[in-house]
Design an enzyme around this catalytic site. Structure first.
Site, PDB file in Angstrom:
ATOM      1  N   HIS A  37      26.684   2.661 -69.870  1.00  0.00           N
ATOM      2  CA  HIS A  37      25.229   2.680 -69.680  1.00  0.00           C
ATOM      3  C   HIS A  37      24.532   1.963 -70.831  1.00  0.00           C
ATOM      4  O   HIS A  37      23.645   1.133 -70.621  1.00  0.00           O
ATOM      5  CB  HIS A  37      24.724   4.122 -69.586  1.00  0.00           C
ATOM      6  CG  HIS A  37      24.814   4.705 -68.220  1.00  0.00           C
ATOM      7  ND1 HIS A  37      26.001   5.052 -67.643  1.00  0.00           N
ATOM      8  CD2 HIS A  37      23.860   4.984 -67.302  1.00  0.00           C
ATOM      9  CE1 HIS A  37      25.762   5.537 -66.435  1.00  0.00           C
ATOM     10  NE2 HIS A  37      24.475   5.505 -66.200  1.00  0.00           N
ATOM     11  N   LYS A 105      28.561  14.528 -61.154  1.00  0.00           N
ATOM     12  CA  LYS A 105      28.629  15.980 -60.936  1.00  0.00           C
ATOM     13  C   LYS A 105      27.652  16.700 -61.859  1.00  0.00           C
ATOM     14  O   LYS A 105      27.259  16.169 -62.892  1.00  0.00           O
ATOM     15  CB  LYS A 105      30.045  16.497 -61.192  1.00  0.00           C
ATOM     16  CG  LYS A 105      30.441  16.539 -62.665  1.00  0.00           C
ATOM     17  CD  LYS A 105      31.583  17.492 -62.906  1.00  0.00           C
ATOM     18  CE  LYS A 105      32.082  17.443 -64.350  1.00  0.00           C
ATOM     19  NZ  LYS A 105      31.442  18.447 -65.220  1.00  0.00           N
TER      20      LYS A 105
END
Lengths: 200, 285
Positions: A37, A105
């Site tokens: 990221h 998740k």
């Protein structure tokens, strides 16, 4: 509702999904954790191109176990990692690259939900810890980027997925966010539980 | 005795097959669950466990920080061999793709690629009478480890304060540590001792209560309270949020009431190696 989507062909159908819908995805998936990221944002700021097009793929919060077999890579385990760590970057990454499907998740925050609303995208979750089962649907490793710089868990892996799922829509394109809703409910329950403790 | 091969085998066993007690607890959670989303998640978990065992694959891609608890007799002759063998076998397990390279330099961010670095693999020693050794292998995942907490409570808050602290932390962690989880608590001691007792508490099989009734009763009461949070499987709600609560304790300072809390994900991976003074080894779960 249960949907089976081919990505990128079915990207237009994403905007109709609702929180709680179940999804199976066939197509390209790229992995991105914390380091990926950061790197994606750095490249964007420097106006440098990524070697693949994230807007045509599913972004997956995952650091797989991969095995080198001759000239090929084999995925041994590839369940999701905790998505909330990526809340730090996600809105900017969505804005920069037009990513419309994120899988991970644990749920994500309002900032990410806001980012997804703009691009009419979703965040869906795969069962945490089900690494071996997830690997079954990644039948081929298409490519790997930044392996040297980031190491294997943090590198960007491009998988070819067949029926990857069940994925459960946790943030929908309208901005409904199960993580926020469930946390508000749990706060209410906490007060009830504290009452029980006080009376014990 | 080839201790290196034995530890390697124990790592592989721990990473590919969850202990029977854990499997049984998850199965019961599945049977009892009425929330359809959580039930589907538990179904995936059980499928995954069976598939990983059958194919000898890592249950989870986060193969954890390699953590070893050594219960060693004062007269056990192979202490040095064990320490060397742990490091060697962890590097070898990485090389054989049994485990993911999970050890990173905190300053440079560099991953040496073999799970070996300063203080890692982590070895915790407990010395006692005897001439044998027990090695507990506990690969500890990052998602659940991030939900750890230390509460330095006021002694006046008492046991009620402990209960509230634990409920608060489990709710705060939400879906992040891959529930249904196992909660390890260390009560008393100091900040360090309470945390290590909390992690050691995870070594006990699920369903096995503390030997002292007052502690065992608190374990069961907390289990009941935590399952009222309805975090559910992977945060989707439902009946089972926590599979078990294990408590260890130490005497405390009059001014302190430390509570160490360590969370273990449903993939509670463990293996045990027993070594006698003649070097005979046995691996079990």
């Amino acid at each position: 509702m249960i949907y089976k989507f081919k990505i990128p062909d079915d990207l237009d159908k994403i905007e109709n999904l609702k929180m709680g819908d179940v999804l199976f995805i066939t197509g390209k998936v790229f992995t991105a954790r914390d380091e990926a990221h950061q790197l994606m944002l750095e490249l964007y700021e420097k106006n440098e191109k990524l070697p693949f097009d994230p807007s045509k793929m599913v972004m997956y919060h995952c650091g797989p176990v991969v095995k080198r077999e001759g000239n090929e890579w084999k995925v041994l385990a590839a369940g999701p990692t905790t998505s909330s760590r990526m809340d730090l970057f996600e809105k900017d990454v969505i804005n920069a690259y037009g990513i419309r499907i994120i899988v991970g998740k644990g749920g994500m925050g309002d900032n990410t939900a806001e980012g997804l609303k703009k691009v009419k995208g979703i965040y869906a979750t795969y069962t945490g810890g089900a690494g071996a089962l997830a690997a079954k649907s990644f039948h081929k490793v298409e490519n790997v980027y930044f392996l040297e710089e980031l190491g294997s868990p943090e590198a960007i892996w491009i998988f070819d997925a067949i029926d990857f799922g069940p994925l459960i829509v946790s943030i929908d394109p309208q901005g409904n966010n199960w993580n926020k809703i469930s946390r508000d409910e749990m706060e209410k329950r906490k007060k009830e539980i504290f009452k029980i403790i006080d009376q014990s | 005795m080839n201790i290196e091969e034995t530890i390697l085998e124990a790592i592989r066993t721990a990473e590919t097959a969850i202990p029977f007690d854990v499997f049984e607890h998850i199965k019961i959670a599945y049977e009892n669950e009425t929330n359809p989303v959580s039930k589907s998640q538990l179904n995936s978990i059980l499928d995954n466990v069976k598939y990983a065992k059958d194919k000898k694959l890592p249950i989870c891609q986060d193969t954890g920080t390699q953590t070893f608890f050594l219960d060693i007799g004062f007269d056990f002759p192979y202490k040095k061999e064990i320490v060397n063998a742990i490091t060697m076998s962890v590097a070898k397990a990485t090389n054989l793709y049994y485990i993911r390279p999970n050890a990173v330099d905190p300053f440079s961010g560099k991953n040496p690629g073999n799970n070996v670095g300063r203080f890692i693999p982590y070895i915790n020693w407990f010395l006692r009478d005897g001439n044998d050794a027990i090695i507990y292998v506990l690969p500890k995942g990052g998602g659940s480890e991030n939900a750890s907490a230390l509460g330095m409570l006021k002694p006046g808050e008492g046991i009620k304060g402990i209960k509230k602290f634990v409920v608060e932390q489990v709710i705060k962690a939400g879906a992040n540590p891959c529930p249904p989880t196992i909660i390890g608590l260390g009560i008393g001691g100091g900040s360090d001792l309470s945390m290590i007792l909390a992690k050691r508490a995870l070594l006990r099989p699920l369903g096995q209560r503390h030997e002292e009734k007052r502690v065992a009763d608190l374990e069961l009461e907390l289990l009941d309270l935590l399952n009222k949070t309805e975090v559910g499987t992977m945060g989707w709600g439902g009946k089972t949020s926590v599979l078990d609560v294990h408590i260890e304790y130490a005497y405390r300072h009059p001014a302190s009431l430390p509570v160490g809390l360590v969370v273990q994900c449903w993939a509670d991976r463990r293996a045990i190696i027993k070594i006698d003074s003649n070097g005979n080894v046995e691996v079990k779960q």
